[in-house]
Scaffold this active site. Sequence first.
Site, short mmCIF file in Angstrom:
data_model
loop_
_atom_site.label_atom_id
_atom_site.label_comp_id
_atom_site.label_asym_id
_atom_site.label_seq_id
_atom_site.Cartn_x
_atom_site.Cartn_y
_atom_site.Cartn_z
N ASP A 8 108.86 -10.96 80.93
CA ASP A 8 109.96 -11.91 80.77
C ASP A 8 109.74 -13.22 81.52
O ASP A 8 110.68 -13.99 81.72
CB ASP A 8 111.28 -11.27 81.24
CG ASP A 8 111.79 -10.21 80.27
OD1 ASP A 8 111.21 -10.09 79.17
OD2 ASP A 8 112.75 -9.50 80.61
N SER B 119 101.70 -16.81 91.78
CA SER B 119 102.25 -18.03 91.20
C SER B 119 101.34 -19.22 91.51
O SER B 119 100.18 -19.21 91.11
CB SER B 119 103.68 -18.24 91.71
OG SER B 119 104.33 -19.24 90.96
#
Length: 326
Positions: free
Chosen positions: A266, A170
């Site tokens: 997703d 991330s």
Amino acid sequence: MESIEGSNMRHIVLEAPTFLQVYNDGSIEYLANMPRVPPSLCDPATSVSSKDILFSINPLLFARLYLPNNNHQKLPILIYFHGSAFCCESAFAQHHHAYCNIIASQANVLILSVEYRKAPHHYLPAAYNDAWVALQWVASHANDTNHHVINEPWLTNHGDFSKIFIGGDSSGGNIVHNLAMRAGVEPLPNGLKLYGAYMNHPYFHGLKPVEPEPNEGLEQSFLNMAWGVVYPPDGIESPMMNPLAPGAPSLASLGCSKLFISVAGDDRVLRDRAVLYYEALRGSGWKGQVELFEEKGEKHVYHMFHPHTPNAKKLINHLTHFLTQQ
């Protein structure tokens, strides 16, 4: 009178939704911090040893070092950067500690997990600068006569300095990009080069919408608000957040020879920008090798919070192969 009293009430003046809230009295409420855990001389699940170290005095910087049990030969070195939007979490958090134990054991690598400084106490580029200090510090150990650093015997005794990796998840993946770009134009101690890098679900954004992002409202989006917390002087089109922004440095100067990028199908906000980054890197003239891995039907950093699921194991196996292949 009521409006005056209302203005003096404690209220939120800045926030990164789901991560933190800053109040008008200067206090900060962290919404996403996980419990911290101590290091272990022998993790019961992986037999990996870990310890906390100081690697810089000015600024004062700490890290957690992981040494796998199978350390009879020189080991590749992974400098790891955790995620959480540059403002939350810790290298010592429970899930990051468990993840590093797994990677160290399966890939048989020596890991330095960096406790970089975070916003809003330390705005970016503090985290980027801390990452550079960590990389320089590791590289300085390649010369046995270099005594001006804080020396770490696990590095000198077990590290293979021809195979230095950087990796992150991330926002940690964003740090990896910015660190690799810097390593492409600035020399490291002892003439060392980065061997490889990986970014899991990297944290990139920009004002120009990317499908399936909406055409309107990006300035009020979560990522834009979060960026305002961690780097108020610079907008979301900063090359640090959007490597494909107009005027951003060419990706051809990325300072490593191979790169692994993973995305989650997703992960609505970040998946497509990471794919665009992959495609732009391939077309940039960069001379290295890049691999893209996608897991359909999974959400952002699924492997961090549920590392023992089949899909998480699949990603970790791909990452292990990347770290161990010649």
